[in-house]
Design an enzyme around this catalytic site. Structure first.
Site, short mmCIF file in Angstrom:
data_model
loop_
_atom_site.label_atom_id
_atom_site.label_comp_id
_atom_site.label_asym_id
_atom_site.label_seq_id
_atom_site.Cartn_x
_atom_site.Cartn_y
_atom_site.Cartn_z
N ASP A 6 68.61 -70.51 -15.65
CA ASP A 6 69.75 -70.49 -15.10
C ASP A 6 71.22 -70.97 -15.88
OD1 ASP A 6 71.63 -70.67 -12.88
OD2 ASP A 6 71.41 -72.78 -12.61
N ASP A 8 74.83 -71.76 -14.68
CA ASP A 8 75.81 -72.71 -14.22
C ASP A 8 74.90 -74.06 -14.03
OD1 ASP A 8 77.95 -70.78 -14.53
OD2 ASP A 8 77.13 -69.85 -12.78
N ASP A 114 69.06 -75.66 -11.67
CA ASP A 114 69.73 -77.00 -11.34
C ASP A 114 69.61 -77.03 -9.65
OD1 ASP A 114 71.64 -75.17 -11.23
OD2 ASP A 114 73.11 -76.81 -10.98
MG MG Z 1 72.86 -73.24 -11.42
#
Ligand code: MG
Length: 148
Positions: A6, A8, A114
């Site tokens: 991922d 961000d 995240d």
């Molecule tokens: Mg993310």
């Protein structure tokens, strides 16, 4: 072994840019920081992330992709993500960028993410939850991936 990462909150520090953006507390951006104009353009890397991803890229055991979602109503974000990936990882990484809302439909062994959204929680391989107690930082993730 295919590893998806991922962008961000894992490689790029979105929260820092959101907090610094002059419009972040105004309507219609409050609660929708992904719509902030130019928010994705100059994100700072999360400490250690660029070096860690490059280590995985250099490891012959792994094929590495960037797997990110982008907001439909902020199309500049798509361009800025594409340029950001090239800025930090070079031209060879441009075609390793996958943008989708359905990460669960993408095939791979690991997804480093995240957040559970956009299909991350339903990913068919193993979801490595970046920022969790088990994987608080890139050091912990490299430890797992490099020492199976
Ligand atoms: Mg993310």
């Amino acid at each position: 072994m295919i590893i998806h990462i991922d962008l961000d909150g894992v490689i790029a520090d979105f929260d820092k840019a959101r907090n610094a953006h002059p419009l972040s507390k105004q309507s219609p951006y409050k609660g929708r920081p992904d719509k902030l104009p130019g928010i994705y353009k100059d994100l700072e890397p999360i400490p250690g992330s660029i070096e860690a991803v490059k280590k995985l890229l250099d490891d012959q055991r792994f094929e590495v992709f960037i797997l990110s979602s982008a907001p439909w109503d902020n199309p500049d974000a798509w361009t800025h993500k594409r340029l950001w990936v090239e800025k930090y990882f070079g031209k060879a990484m441009r075609n390793k960028l996958i943008l989708t809302k359905r990460k669960d439909l993408v095939i791979g062994d690991y997804l480093i993410d995240d957040l559970p959204w956009n299909g991350a929680k339903e990913f068919k391989g193993t979801w490595i939850h970046f920022g969790s107690d088990a994987f608080p930082d890139w050091e912990a993730i490299l430890q797992k991936l490099e020492n199976p």
